[in-house]
Design a protein around this motif. Structure first.
Motif, mmCIF file in Angstrom:
data_model
loop_
_atom_site.group_PDB
_atom_site.id
_atom_site.type_symbol
_atom_site.label_atom_id
_atom_site.label_comp_id
_atom_site.label_asym_id
_atom_site.label_seq_id
_atom_site.Cartn_x
_atom_site.Cartn_y
_atom_site.Cartn_z
ATOM 1 N N GLN A 119 0.834 -1.213 0.000
ATOM 2 C CA GLN A 119 0.000 0.000 0.000
ATOM 3 C C GLN A 119 0.864 1.257 0.000
ATOM 4 N N GLY A 120 2.183 1.085 -0.007
ATOM 5 C CA GLY A 120 3.072 2.232 -0.117
ATOM 6 C C GLY A 120 3.521 2.813 1.203
ATOM 7 N N TYR A 121 3.254 2.121 2.329
ATOM 8 C CA TYR A 121 3.670 2.647 3.625
ATOM 9 C C TYR A 121 5.145 2.398 3.850
ATOM 10 N N ARG A 122 5.762 3.267 4.586
ATOM 11 C CA ARG A 122 7.135 3.116 5.009
ATOM 12 C C ARG A 122 7.162 3.164 6.532
ATOM 13 N N VAL A 123 8.292 2.743 7.099
ATOM 14 C CA VAL A 123 8.427 2.761 8.562
ATOM 15 C C VAL A 123 8.296 4.203 9.076
ATOM 16 N N GLY A 124 7.439 4.396 10.084
ATOM 17 C CA GLY A 124 7.225 5.731 10.661
ATOM 18 C C GLY A 124 6.004 6.434 10.129
ATOM 19 N N ASP A 125 5.416 5.924 8.997
ATOM 20 C CA ASP A 125 4.187 6.548 8.485
ATOM 21 C C ASP A 125 3.001 6.247 9.416
ATOM 22 N N ILE A 126 1.995 7.104 9.320
ATOM 23 C CA ILE A 126 0.746 6.911 10.079
ATOM 24 C C ILE A 126 -0.154 6.036 9.233
ATOM 25 N N ARG A 127 -0.246 4.793 9.670
ATOM 26 C CA ARG A 127 -1.050 3.843 8.907
ATOM 27 C C ARG A 127 -2.526 4.007 9.174
ATOM 28 N N GLY A 128 -2.894 4.490 10.395
ATOM 29 C CA GLY A 128 -4.286 4.656 10.770
ATOM 30 C C GLY A 128 -4.373 5.122 12.215
ATOM 31 N N GLY A 129 -5.503 4.887 12.802
ATOM 32 C CA GLY A 129 -5.695 5.303 14.196
ATOM 33 C C GLY A 129 -6.619 4.375 14.948
#
Length: 410
Positions: free
Chosen positions: A71-81
């Motif tokens: 999905q294009g996430y990298r370490v440290g990104d906000i994936r959700g809440g």
């Protein structure tokens, strides 16, 4: 997940469309991504209910890339809440109950404290002030209540005020006693002055019958055998004695003390005797009396006697050696005794008419008057609850009007 609250996880790019964020969740996720905030809290109103919304960010860690790297996430990104929703109706109900309880406690505290303050104020301030005010209003008709035995000790301001008021009243009573004593001395001195002015006329009135009595005695001594003549002369001697007795009695009436004593008496007889006494030896003065009281009344007889003698004596002095008339009238009207005494002398200068009742004011030469006669007369009538006024007559002379309250003699 539901129960005490709701728990769910959402994302701006959800894999499952059912997990799409609502408005609060979207705002919170955007703040996490752009502002770096670590949590979001908000109280939200839905219909008539309130609920607490709490959300914390979910950061991408290394182990998360196994599933979400595509999905294009990298370490440290906000994936959700992670979102927690807790209903607040029960909390607000508890708050309202607590608020009502606190309000009741506060109101009860205010009432109790106010009542205590009122009772303390009433006991320590209001009640002592009312007692002091009552004593002030009743004084001097009612004597002051004695101070407590411990009143000499230091107290509050009201105790000090009470002691000062008692001290003031004691000083006033001493001053009043001294004033009454001085006034009585002035009254008696003025009586003596009036007697001094009457001495010449009184001596003439006494000497005349004494001379006739002496002649009768001499004639009876020359011829004691003439019984018929001696009987006639003895009657003349008896008349002379009665005349002297009446004159002396009038003098005794003037010399009486207690000028303010209220008692029963014959006002008409008192006026007649007083004017006759003042006119003794003044054959140039005619007396015209219109006395219509006709019965005994209760009033200040000795005060009125002194006033009549002062006024009649002034009238005699005003007439002098000229032919004159002294008029006196008396009557009862509306429960009051009214006496009018006038003469046909020169009258009173209009410029000084308002000053004649002032102490020590006199128009006589030095040594001929004290200036107290009319002042004392006015004071005596005022203390009887009456009035004394003066006016000049159109045909000459002065007229004095006396009005005093009276009581019927039982």
């Amino acid at each position: 997940m539901e129960g005490m609250g709701q728990f769910n996880v959402t994302s701006l790019m959800p894999v499952n469309p059912l997990n799409a964020p609502d408005a609060f969740e979207r705002r919170s996720l955007q703040k996490f991504a752009h502002s770096g905030e670590v949590e979001a809290v908000e109280i939200e109103k839905v219909g008539d209910s309130y609920r607490l919304r709490y959300m914390a960010p979910l950061e991408v860690e290394v182990q998360c890339l196994a599933c979400h790297a595509e999905q294009g996430y990298r370490v440290g990104d906000i994936r959700g809440g992670m979102n927690v929703t807790i209903p607040m109706d029960w909390a607000f109900a508890e708050i309202n109950n607590n608020n009502r309880m606190f309000l009741f406690i506060a109101a009860a505290t205010v009432v109790i404290v106010s009542l205590l303050i009122f009772l303390l104020f009433n006991s320590l301030v209001s009640r002592p002030l009312r007692r002091l005010t009552s004593m002030m209003d009743a004084y001097p008709e009612q004597p002051l209540a004695p101070l407590p035995d411990n009143d000499h000790e230091d107290g509050d301001e009201i105790d000090i005020l009470n002691r000062e008021f008692h001290g003031l009243c004691n000083r006033l009573e001493r001053s009043q006693h001294e004033l009454d004593t001085t006034r009585e001395q002035v009254f008696q001195n003025e009586k003596q002055a009036a007697l001094g002015r009457l001495v010449a006329g009184i001596a003439h009135e006494i000497n005349n019958p004494l001379g006739g009595m002496q002649n009768c005695v001499e004639i009876m001594r020359r011829d004691p055998q003439d019984t018929e003549r001696n009987e006639r002369y003895l009657a003349l001697v008896s008349q002379g004695v009665e005349r002297i007795k009446c004159t002396v009695q009038q003098l005794l009436n003037i010399g009486r003390k207690e000028p303010l004593a209220i008692k029963k008496g014959d006002v008409d007889a008192m006026i007649r005797d007083s004017i006759e006494l003042c006119c003794m030896g003044h054959r140039n003065i005619t007396r015209e009396l219109d006395l219509q009281v006709g019965r005994e009344v209760v009033t200040g007889m000795e005060s009125l006697r002194q006033v009549i003698i002062n006024l009649a004596g002034n009238a005699v002095q005003a007439i002098g050696r000229d032919q004159g008339i002294i008029r006196a009238s008396s009557r009862l009207r509306d429960g009051r005794l009214e006496i009018v005494l006038s003469d046909n002398g020169p009258g009173i200068d209009e410029a000084i008419l308002d000053q004649i009742f002032e102490p020590f004011f006199t128009t006589k030469e030095v040594g001929e008057g004290t200036g107290l006669g009319l002042s004392i007369s006015h004071s005596l009538i005022s203390r009887l609850g009456g009035s004394l006024s003066v006016a000049n007559l159109p045909d000459g002379g002065a007229s004095f009007h006396i009005s005093v309250p009276i009581e019927d003699a039982e």
